[in-house]
Write a protein that holds these residues in place. Structure first.
Motif, PDB file in Angstrom:
ATOM      1  N   GLU A  92       0.860  -1.218   0.127  1.00 22.82           N
ATOM      2  CA  GLU A  92       0.124  -0.029   0.067  1.00 22.82           C
ATOM      3  C   GLU A  92       0.854   1.218   0.164  1.00 22.82           C
ATOM      4  O   GLU A  92       1.666   1.427   0.661  1.00 22.82           O
ATOM      5  N   PHE A  93       0.750   2.137  -0.939  1.00 23.07           N
ATOM      6  CA  PHE A  93       1.430   3.395  -1.236  1.00 23.07           C
ATOM      7  C   PHE A  93       0.262   4.474  -0.594  1.00 23.07           C
ATOM      8  O   PHE A  93      -0.683   4.794  -1.001  1.00 23.07           O
ATOM      9  N   THR A  94       0.998   5.177   0.419  1.00 24.93           N
ATOM     10  CA  THR A  94       0.212   6.434   1.115  1.00 24.93           C
ATOM     11  C   THR A  94       0.332   7.759  -0.003  1.00 24.93           C
ATOM     12  O   THR A  94       1.342   7.659  -0.923  1.00 24.93           O
ATOM     13  N   THR A  95      -0.489   8.640   0.124  1.00 25.21           N
ATOM     14  CA  THR A  95      -0.367   9.857  -0.760  1.00 25.21           C
ATOM     15  C   THR A  95       0.814  10.536  -0.671  1.00 25.21           C
ATOM     16  O   THR A  95       1.638  10.916  -1.750  1.00 25.21           O
ATOM     17  N   ASP A  96       1.211  10.727   0.462  1.00 27.63           N
ATOM     18  CA  ASP A  96       2.458  11.482   0.684  1.00 27.63           C
ATOM     19  C   ASP A  96       3.569  10.557   0.229  1.00 27.63           C
ATOM     20  O   ASP A  96       4.686  11.402  -0.069  1.00 27.63           O
ATOM     21  N   SER A  97       3.698   9.545   0.313  1.00 23.66           N
ATOM     22  CA  SER A  97       4.784   8.520  -0.395  1.00 23.66           C
ATOM     23  C   SER A  97       4.982   8.970  -1.713  1.00 23.66           C
ATOM     24  O   SER A  97       6.171   8.811  -2.412  1.00 23.66           O
ATOM     25  N   GLU A 125       6.408  12.091  -2.554  1.00 23.71           N
ATOM     26  CA  GLU A 125       7.890  12.043  -2.217  1.00 23.71           C
ATOM     27  C   GLU A 125       8.782  11.438  -3.417  1.00 23.71           C
ATOM     28  O   GLU A 125       9.558  11.784  -3.792  1.00 23.71           O
ATOM     29  N   LYS A 165       3.143  -1.092   4.238  1.00 22.41           N
ATOM     30  CA  LYS A 165       2.761   0.059   3.955  1.00 22.41           C
ATOM     31  C   LYS A 165       3.983   1.155   3.645  1.00 22.41           C
ATOM     32  O   LYS A 165       4.820   1.189   4.407  1.00 22.41           O
ATOM     33  N   ASP A 218       5.243   4.895   3.290  1.00 23.47           N
ATOM     34  CA  ASP A 218       5.039   6.211   3.617  1.00 23.47           C
ATOM     35  C   ASP A 218       6.176   7.053   3.214  1.00 23.47           C
ATOM     36  O   ASP A 218       7.181   6.566   2.633  1.00 23.47           O
ATOM     37  N   ALA A 219       5.991   8.456   3.320  1.00 22.50           N
ATOM     38  CA  ALA A 219       6.985   9.220   2.849  1.00 22.50           C
ATOM     39  C   ALA A 219       8.407   8.974   3.560  1.00 22.50           C
ATOM     40  O   ALA A 219       9.470   9.177   2.950  1.00 22.50           O
ATOM     41  N   ASP A 220       8.074   8.547   4.946  1.00 26.18           N
ATOM     42  CA  ASP A 220       9.511   8.605   5.593  1.00 26.18           C
ATOM     43  C   ASP A 220       9.987   7.489   5.202  1.00 26.18           C
ATOM     44  O   ASP A 220      11.581   7.341   5.082  1.00 26.18           O
ATOM     45  N   TYR A 221       9.619   6.421   4.848  1.00 30.06           N
ATOM     46  CA  TYR A 221      10.078   5.445   4.249  1.00 30.06           C
ATOM     47  C   TYR A 221      11.003   5.544   2.906  1.00 30.06           C
ATOM     48  O   TYR A 221      11.975   5.202   2.781  1.00 30.06           O
TER      49      TYR A 221
END
Length: 470
Positions: free
Chosen positions: A394-399, A402, A446, A448-451
């Motif tokens: 799953e990709f978040t919007t912020d990822s 980024e 998941k 996210d942008a941090d990853y």
């Protein structure tokens, strides 16, 4: 592969004819992000081709295609627009690099080979369409042949008559028994119960001696197909071969399909399709732009342009399937034109590409849309690939934002390779997950942008490392 619209062939043609330029652009939007000017240009070109087919034969001969030059950096969608257009129109499509060709007299590919390649593609397209028409009959014929091998037919029963002329009872029972046994075998064959049984069938030998003919014209100019001649000279040789029933059935189906397809008709249809609706995408045309310098790598650039010119203008090319006219083939040329410009092409060739469209460099917003919107977007591809290992990605919007930001920054800081940069970024982001996927079966991962920052930050900071890895 061609995209077929639902319905019969006639209905497909009607549906395609009814596609307006606006609807053609909408279809292209499903696969290519942005570049509205280029999409409009190719949509008008395709619509004009449909309009030409409705004219009288005398007038349609005079209407020449409006060839297009696409100007823009690599990775912005030039090739994809042309390829999707060809699929939409069910047209034979060939992508060639202009830099592969050389002037006559130099070692390299002859420009006429692009027409020969396009004819081969068209023949394969038409053959695939014909296969759909004969598949059912080929399967039935192959089934009958296989049943004859499994249960050889007995001679027709002799009926004995009495002196008075009456047929004696019981003389036809053998034939009825054979018929019942055959039907039982047919049922078992269709249910797959006989798949592992071994049978012996006659197969054609294909190991012809290899010939290599070298002439001053090159192999492409040879209009003789030695392998096609050999069976006629020496006869078609066969040999006995043992194989499983399911393999034998597959082989016999292919043999029946080849027998049922009229290749002469396929060839005629394919040549007509090439002449009326073929599309050639001539990439890297900027690499042959420029006038003669008389020495070095530029020595044949203008010569290649002059060789390409008659093909684009309209000429007749000799192929092993017959003569092919190029008058109504649509040529879509493309190039980055970083060093040269379209005006560096020879004037005659410039005049044959009346439509010029400039494709824009991709923005960060374009990258985000490319990641998610197309039918086979990168996010959908990677998600599906990892699902085969039982990993839910799953990709978040912020990822995604980024990833797009990193791709945009690297394109600005190094070479701009457009949307292809997303492939390198995505591979780097998912490197560890892809490696560990078999051990993470059933897990939900998941991104996210941090990853994303964790996987890319060090590489992007080091400019020298970034040039190598991203």
């Amino acid at each position: 592969m061609a995209i077929y619209l639902p319905g019969t062939v006639e209905e497909e043609q009607v549906s395609l004819d009814e596609l307006t330029p606006r609807e053609i652009v909408a279809e292209l939007d499903k696969h290519v992000i942005g570049q509205k000017d280029a999409k409009r240009a190719v949509a008008i070109a395709l619509r004009n081709r449909m309009r030409r087919q409705k004219l009288t034969p005398e007038l349609s001969e005079e209407v020449i295609p409006k060839n297009i030059i696409m100007i823009g950096p690599t990775g912005v969608g030039k090739t994809e627009i042309a390829r999707r257009l060809a699929k939409l129109a069910n047209s034979p499509f060939l992508k060639v690099e202009a830099s592969k060709f050389t002037e006559v007299g130099y070692v390299g590919r002859d420009v006429e080979s692009m027409i020969r390649d396009l004819v081969e593609i068209a023949i394969e397209m038409v053959r695939e369409e014909k296969l759909e028409d004969v598949t059912d009959k080929a399967e039935l014929n192959a089934e009958e042949r296989l049943l004859d091998i499994l249960l050889p037919p007995i001679a027709p029963p002799r009926t004995e008559a009495s002196p008075a002329g009456f047929v004696l009872e019981g003389t036809t029972s053998a034939g009825e028994s054979q018929s019942r046994t055959r039907e039982k075998l047919r049922q078992q064959l269709r249910e797959g119960k006989l798949d592992e049984r071994m049978v012996e069938i006659d197969v054609r030998e294909r190991n012809f001696p290899s010939f290599e003919i070298i002439s001053n014209q090159g192999v492409e100019e040879m209009d003789v197909n030695i392998k096609d001649m050999l069976p006629n000279i020496f006869g078609q040789r066969t040999k006995k071969r043992k194989m499983k029933v399911n393999e034998a059935l597959e082989y016999l189906i292919q043999e029946e399909e080849q027998r049922l397809i009229d290749m002469d008709q396929v060839t005629r249809t394919a040549i007509d399709r090439v002449e009326d609706s073929g599309i050639i995408f001539l990439d890297e045309i900027d690499k042959i732009a420029g006038r003669e310098s008389g020495h070095g790598p530029d020595v044949s650039r203008e010569g290649v342009q002059r060789d390409i010119l008659p093909i684009v203008e309209g000429t007749t090319v000799n192929t092993r399937y017959g003569m092919v006219r190029t008058d109504h083939i649509l040529f879509v040329a493309a190039g980055a034109f970083h060093v040269s410009k379209p005006s560096d092409l020879i004037p005659e060739l410039q005049g044959r590409f009346p439509i010029r469209v400039e494709l824009q460099s991709l923005t960060m917003a374009d990258f985000i849309r490319i990641l998610t919107e197309p039918k086979s977007s990168l996010v959908k591809q990677y998600t599906a690939l990892l699902e085969t290992e039982g990993v839910k990605l799953e990709f978040t919007t912020d990822s995604l934002e980024e990833i797009a930001r990193f791709a945009f920054r690297v394109n600005e800081g190094t070479e701009n390779i457009g949307a292809r940069r997303l492939h390198t970024i995505m591979e780097r982001v998912l490197d560890q997950i892809s490696f560990d996927a078999p051990d993470k079966k059933g897990e939900h991962v998941k991104i996210d942008a941090d990853y994303v920052r964790h996987m890319l930050a060090d590489i992007v900071k080091d400019q020298d490392l970034s040039r190598y890895i991203l």
